[in-house]
Design a protein around this motif. Structure first.
Motif, mmCIF file in Angstrom:
data_model
loop_
_atom_site.group_PDB
_atom_site.id
_atom_site.type_symbol
_atom_site.label_atom_id
_atom_site.label_comp_id
_atom_site.label_asym_id
_atom_site.label_seq_id
_atom_site.Cartn_x
_atom_site.Cartn_y
_atom_site.Cartn_z
ATOM 1 N N TYR A 1 -61.002 16.696 -28.543
ATOM 2 C CA TYR A 1 -59.840 17.391 -29.114
ATOM 3 C C TYR A 1 -58.548 16.653 -28.767
ATOM 4 O O TYR A 1 -57.729 16.336 -29.639
ATOM 5 N N TYR B 1 -55.930 14.179 -31.088
ATOM 6 C CA TYR B 1 -54.484 14.454 -31.104
ATOM 7 C C TYR B 1 -53.681 13.224 -30.674
ATOM 8 O O TYR B 1 -52.690 12.861 -31.312
ATOM 9 N N SER C 1 -48.369 16.223 -40.158
ATOM 10 C CA SER C 1 -49.582 16.694 -39.482
ATOM 11 C C SER C 1 -49.376 16.787 -37.978
ATOM 12 O O SER C 1 -49.811 17.755 -37.326
ATOM 13 N N TRP D 1 -49.579 20.290 -35.801
ATOM 14 C CA TRP D 1 -50.529 20.398 -34.680
ATOM 15 C C TRP D 1 -49.789 20.709 -33.372
ATOM 16 O O TRP D 1 -50.196 21.565 -32.581
ATOM 17 N N THR D 2 -48.671 20.018 -33.146
ATOM 18 C CA THR D 2 -47.896 20.252 -31.926
ATOM 19 C C THR D 2 -47.320 21.663 -31.912
ATOM 20 O O THR D 2 -47.303 22.334 -30.862
ATOM 21 N N ILE E 1 -48.602 24.339 -33.332
ATOM 22 C CA ILE E 1 -49.706 25.267 -33.034
ATOM 23 C C ILE E 1 -50.014 25.271 -31.537
ATOM 24 O O ILE E 1 -50.261 26.327 -30.928
ATOM 25 N N MET E 2 -49.977 24.113 -30.904
ATOM 26 C CA MET E 2 -50.249 24.041 -29.466
ATOM 27 C C MET E 2 -49.144 24.718 -28.659
ATOM 28 O O MET E 2 -49.413 25.357 -27.621
#
Length: 270
Positions: free
Chosen positions: A71, A75, A221, A225-226, A228-229
């Motif tokens: 994962y 990333y 993207s 993604w960042t 969401i984290m």
């Protein structure tokens, strides 16, 4: 006079380290290149801050990395690919009209010289005497033409009857093909001009349009993604130290604004 001399000596002593730095790094002596370099450093630092805060504050992410290393590996691979694509796009040429004109004229000049160097025998013979001609009539007609190859090529792209003066750039004094435009930041005419990207420090045109599109996709993207984290971290640690939450929320707000801008640019980009 004494104060003036002291100020001059202080100014000279402060400029010596800069002169030494410019000697080893000539790119820093140019203000335009220095500002572009500073912008690139600032953008890289922003990326490192956003990612570094996650690994610094989020202990759950570190535990997840130990359990599922793939994962974090994906990333970080996206993170590195985005930065690489950024530098590749910023260093690529958008395709300038002057460069294209120079290439076309040089290739046509080589073709003309090859025609002149070739010997073609004439079709008539007088007894045993064969008459040879240096070059051909087509080559002579090409050399005798006043219009350049670039002008002929550009005029063929426009409807018949278009005036050369109407499509000539008043700054570069060169004929512009369709969709070309003079960029005042680069001070050059760009083929299929889209816009001048301040963050990349270059124009977006025919030569780097595809690279720019890929960079926007990767950056969008990475921001999604960042984000969401960051949201996952806030849900799990909202009651922890308030100053950590404040920093994460501030970074999340700025990240959301950047994300909205990137999505709009991606959706409505030509």
């Amino acid at each position: 006079m004494t104060i003036v001399n002291v100020c001059r000596s202080l100014r000279a002593s402060s400029c010596r380290p800069l002169d030494r730095c410019y000697r080893f790094l000539p790119c820093l002596s140019d203000p335009a290149r220095r500002s572009a370099l500073g912008l690139k450093v600032a953008l890289v630092m922003l990326h490192l801050i956003y990612v570094g805060m996650l690994f610094l504050f989020d202990g759950g992410l570190i535990e997840k990395t130990k359990r599922e290393p793939w994962y974090t590996a994906i990333y970080l691979a996206l993170f590195v690919a985005t930065l690489v694509q950024y530098f590749v796009t910023s260093a690529s040429s958008p395709g300038f009209v002057l460069d294209a004109m120079r290439t076309v004229n040089e290739s046509n000049t080589i073709f003309r010289k090859a025609l002149l160097a070739s010997k073609q025998p004439a079709s008539s013979k007088n007894g045993s005497v064969v008459v040879t001609v240096e070059g051909s009539q087509m080559a002579r007609s090409l050399l005798g033409s006043n219009a350049t190859s670039w002008t002929k090529l550009v005029m063929d792209l426009y409807p018949p009857g278009t005036s050369v003066r109407s499509l000539t750039c008043s700054y570069c004094n060169v004929e512009q093909p369709p969709r070309s435009k003079h960029c005042h930041d680069c001070d050059k005419c760009v083929l299929q001009f889209d816009h001048h990207c301040v963050w990349l420090g270059t124009c977006i045109g025919l030569g780097n349009h595809c690279k720019f599109w890929w960079y926007i996709c990767e950056e969008t993207s990475l921001c999604l993604w960042t984000g969401i984290m960051y949201i996952t971290y806030l849900k799990a640690n909202i009651s922890s130290a308030w100053w950590k939450d404040a920093i994460v929320i501030l970074l999340l707000v700025t990240l959301s604004i950047s994300m909205i801008f990137l999505l709009l640019l991606l959706l409505f980009h030509r």
